[in-house]
Design a protein around this motif. Sequence first.
Motif, mmCIF file in Angstrom:
data_model
loop_
_atom_site.group_PDB
_atom_site.id
_atom_site.type_symbol
_atom_site.label_atom_id
_atom_site.label_comp_id
_atom_site.label_asym_id
_atom_site.label_seq_id
_atom_site.Cartn_x
_atom_site.Cartn_y
_atom_site.Cartn_z
ATOM 1 N N TRP A 87 0.867 -1.169 0.000
ATOM 2 C CA TRP A 87 0.000 0.000 0.000
ATOM 3 C C TRP A 87 0.907 1.222 0.000
ATOM 4 C CZ3 TRP A 87 0.705 3.474 3.910
ATOM 5 C CH2 TRP A 87 1.285 3.002 5.095
ATOM 6 N N ILE A 88 0.517 2.240 -0.727
ATOM 7 C CA ILE A 88 1.282 3.486 -0.750
ATOM 8 C C ILE A 88 0.321 4.665 -0.712
ATOM 9 C CG2 ILE A 88 3.218 2.474 -2.031
ATOM 10 C CD1 ILE A 88 2.216 3.967 -4.517
ATOM 11 N N VAL A 89 0.807 5.784 -0.183
ATOM 12 C CA VAL A 89 0.019 7.007 -0.103
ATOM 13 C C VAL A 89 0.800 8.128 -0.777
ATOM 14 C CG1 VAL A 89 -1.085 8.678 1.420
ATOM 15 C CG2 VAL A 89 -1.071 6.253 2.038
ATOM 16 N N VAL A 90 0.170 8.763 -1.752
ATOM 17 C CA VAL A 90 0.814 9.800 -2.565
ATOM 18 C C VAL A 90 0.114 11.138 -2.344
ATOM 19 C CG1 VAL A 90 1.350 10.560 -4.920
ATOM 20 C CG2 VAL A 90 1.551 8.137 -4.302
ATOM 21 N N ARG A 91 0.909 12.168 -2.150
ATOM 22 C CA ARG A 91 0.394 13.529 -1.984
ATOM 23 C C ARG A 91 0.321 14.196 -3.351
ATOM 24 N NH1 ARG A 91 4.136 17.996 1.055
ATOM 25 N NH2 ARG A 91 2.655 19.726 1.247
ATOM 26 N N TYR A 92 -0.752 14.958 -3.583
ATOM 27 C CA TYR A 92 -0.854 15.671 -4.861
ATOM 28 C C TYR A 92 -1.648 16.964 -4.700
ATOM 29 C CZ TYR A 92 -5.611 13.686 -5.489
ATOM 30 O OH TYR A 92 -6.937 13.325 -5.346
ATOM 31 N N TYR A 93 -1.438 17.872 -5.644
ATOM 32 C CA TYR A 93 -2.230 19.100 -5.736
ATOM 33 C C TYR A 93 -3.130 18.997 -6.953
ATOM 34 C CZ TYR A 93 1.486 21.049 -2.736
ATOM 35 O OH TYR A 93 2.392 21.275 -1.736
ATOM 36 N N VAL A 135 7.162 7.603 -5.614
ATOM 37 C CA VAL A 135 6.921 9.008 -5.269
ATOM 38 C C VAL A 135 6.189 9.152 -3.935
ATOM 39 C CG1 VAL A 135 6.851 9.695 -7.689
ATOM 40 C CG2 VAL A 135 4.723 9.072 -6.530
ATOM 41 N N GLN A 136 5.823 8.038 -3.316
ATOM 42 C CA GLN A 136 4.951 8.073 -2.144
ATOM 43 C C GLN A 136 5.597 8.703 -0.922
ATOM 44 O OE1 GLN A 136 6.141 5.273 -3.611
ATOM 45 N NE2 GLN A 136 6.742 3.727 -2.115
ATOM 46 N N TYR A 137 4.731 9.179 -0.028
ATOM 47 C CA TYR A 137 5.170 9.666 1.275
ATOM 48 C C TYR A 137 5.203 8.522 2.284
ATOM 49 C CZ TYR A 137 5.508 14.735 0.756
ATOM 50 O OH TYR A 137 5.922 16.005 0.439
ATOM 51 N N PHE A 138 4.272 7.592 2.156
ATOM 52 C CA PHE A 138 4.180 6.470 3.084
ATOM 53 C C PHE A 138 3.887 5.206 2.281
ATOM 54 C CE2 PHE A 138 2.219 10.309 4.827
ATOM 55 C CZ PHE A 138 3.078 10.590 5.886
ATOM 56 N N GLY A 139 4.267 4.059 2.827
ATOM 57 C CA GLY A 139 3.954 2.803 2.158
ATOM 58 C C GLY A 139 4.741 1.634 2.722
ATOM 59 N N LEU A 140 4.072 0.487 2.807
ATOM 60 C CA LEU A 140 4.695 -0.746 3.260
ATOM 61 C C LEU A 140 4.015 -1.915 2.543
ATOM 62 C CD1 LEU A 140 4.964 -0.061 7.122
ATOM 63 C CD2 LEU A 140 6.879 -0.270 5.531
ATOM 64 N N GLY A 141 4.334 -3.142 2.980
ATOM 65 C CA GLY A 141 3.728 -4.324 2.382
ATOM 66 C C GLY A 141 3.273 -5.291 3.457
ATOM 67 N N SER A 142 3.627 -6.564 3.297
ATOM 68 C CA SER A 142 3.189 -7.583 4.252
ATOM 69 C C SER A 142 3.676 -7.301 5.666
ATOM 70 C CB SER A 142 3.686 -8.958 3.799
ATOM 71 O OG SER A 142 5.097 -9.044 3.881
ATOM 72 N N HIS A 151 12.513 -2.442 2.869
ATOM 73 C CA HIS A 151 11.350 -3.187 2.373
ATOM 74 C C HIS A 151 11.850 -4.334 1.505
ATOM 75 C CE1 HIS A 151 7.451 -4.209 0.688
ATOM 76 N NE2 HIS A 151 7.951 -4.060 -0.527
ATOM 77 N N LEU A 152 11.562 -5.563 1.938
ATOM 78 C CA LEU A 152 11.965 -6.765 1.217
ATOM 79 C C LEU A 152 10.753 -7.658 1.022
ATOM 80 C CD1 LEU A 152 15.198 -7.654 3.249
ATOM 81 C CD2 LEU A 152 15.127 -6.541 0.999
#
Length: 461
Positions: free
Chosen positions: A109-115, A150-157, A323-324
Amino acid sequence: MFLFVNLSSEIIRAMRGVAVGDSECVLLHCVIILVSLVVVQTSEAGGNGVKTDVFLSPKFVLEAGSVSEKYYYGVDFPKGHIAIKSFNAEVIDERGNSVPLHETYLHHWIVVRYYIRKGKNVAKESVDLGILQADFLIVKNSGLCEHGLVQYFGLGSETRRTATDVPDPYGIEVGNPGDVPDGYEEKWMLNVHAIDTRGAENKLGCTECRCDLYNVTVEGYNGGLRCCHDEARCRVKAGFQGVKRGLYLRYNVTYVDWDASIIPVDIYILDVTDIWTKARHRCLIEYEVESCNVGTKNKECTHTKSLSVSLPTGGDVIYGVGHLHTGGTGITLYGEGGREICSSIPAYGSGDEVGNEAGYIVGMSTCYPSPGSIKVSAGERLTLVSNYSSAQTHTGVMGLFYLLVSDSSPKPNTLLHSSAQVHNSITISNSSWAIVLFGVGLILAIVIFVLRGREEGYERV
């Protein structure tokens, strides 16, 4: 409201066949469930102004072998000029229960900031970013990759057991109106990539996106993101019957209002596949680990991939984590002269319960250097080393490193906003209590209706 609707149907089923004398127990059980579920609507407030908002992604539906990789624009996010102190997430079902990785594998999952220009709208759900018009501006992190990451936050399992807290007096600054171009507003995009492995012929192969298991052919490519795209299907065992179910990503954002005591940090995401030529950074994001030679002892089967890179600016290292994917044994960032900046080691599960799923990476160790103790200099040659076991082939693996760097040292007597303090003082907002009371009233009405119907001899629906 979806929780109340589902809960109501469960109450009706539970009350049927229950003795009148036992109905109070059922009612109490349902009220407890309701109060526990209302957390998704709440905002928690802690000491020193620390707040935690809990949100749900839009629902995505999976069945055995299916894949969902959706991009959700304009998702819920805390408002105002704030400092993010932590960001955590997990997959849950429609009843609010945590879903184990051996049923639904959270690839990422990733979270991207945008205008986005005011008055312009992006479809709530889109296939990919793919929007380059002037009305839509992605706000990248400080990383070097030209495309992707480009994400600000994000991880996986590993998301449930990986610390994301930003230590005091630092914070990730967002929502500063001075940063937003005239005529635009700040919003957030959420990308969730989940794979349903119930009944899968080869669970590991499905999570590694092996193309043959998805009946996809890409020349010179054995597995990875191109084969487990949205609505793809991984092969399941013959005759396996699985039901569709709705799922959500529940994400918790802990933050404080921005003030002058907070020191901002820059986010860098380094990719071991980065092809760095003439100041250009082409990040491939994923790669393949080939199995070692037959006869080689397993402990000697290690695949190592490394990257040499430098950052345009320097500062204090505040936080680091790798992150692996499955098979990974560790990832380490070194400075010049071989000094270790941060080493991040995976934790593998050993059971069936959520957060300890056997064979899956369920957490990554993190680094929190004492402020000022570990620095990187602008232009310093850094080396990123990613290690995987090559006892067997692994496709679509990653070697990413998430780094927070501050170019300012903390000042004495800085006001602290420890995210850990949120657990010491938690309050539920008035609106949330209203939701609880409404739900309790709804439960009471349903119970009375069912019991009265049974007493008067009504036929069961």
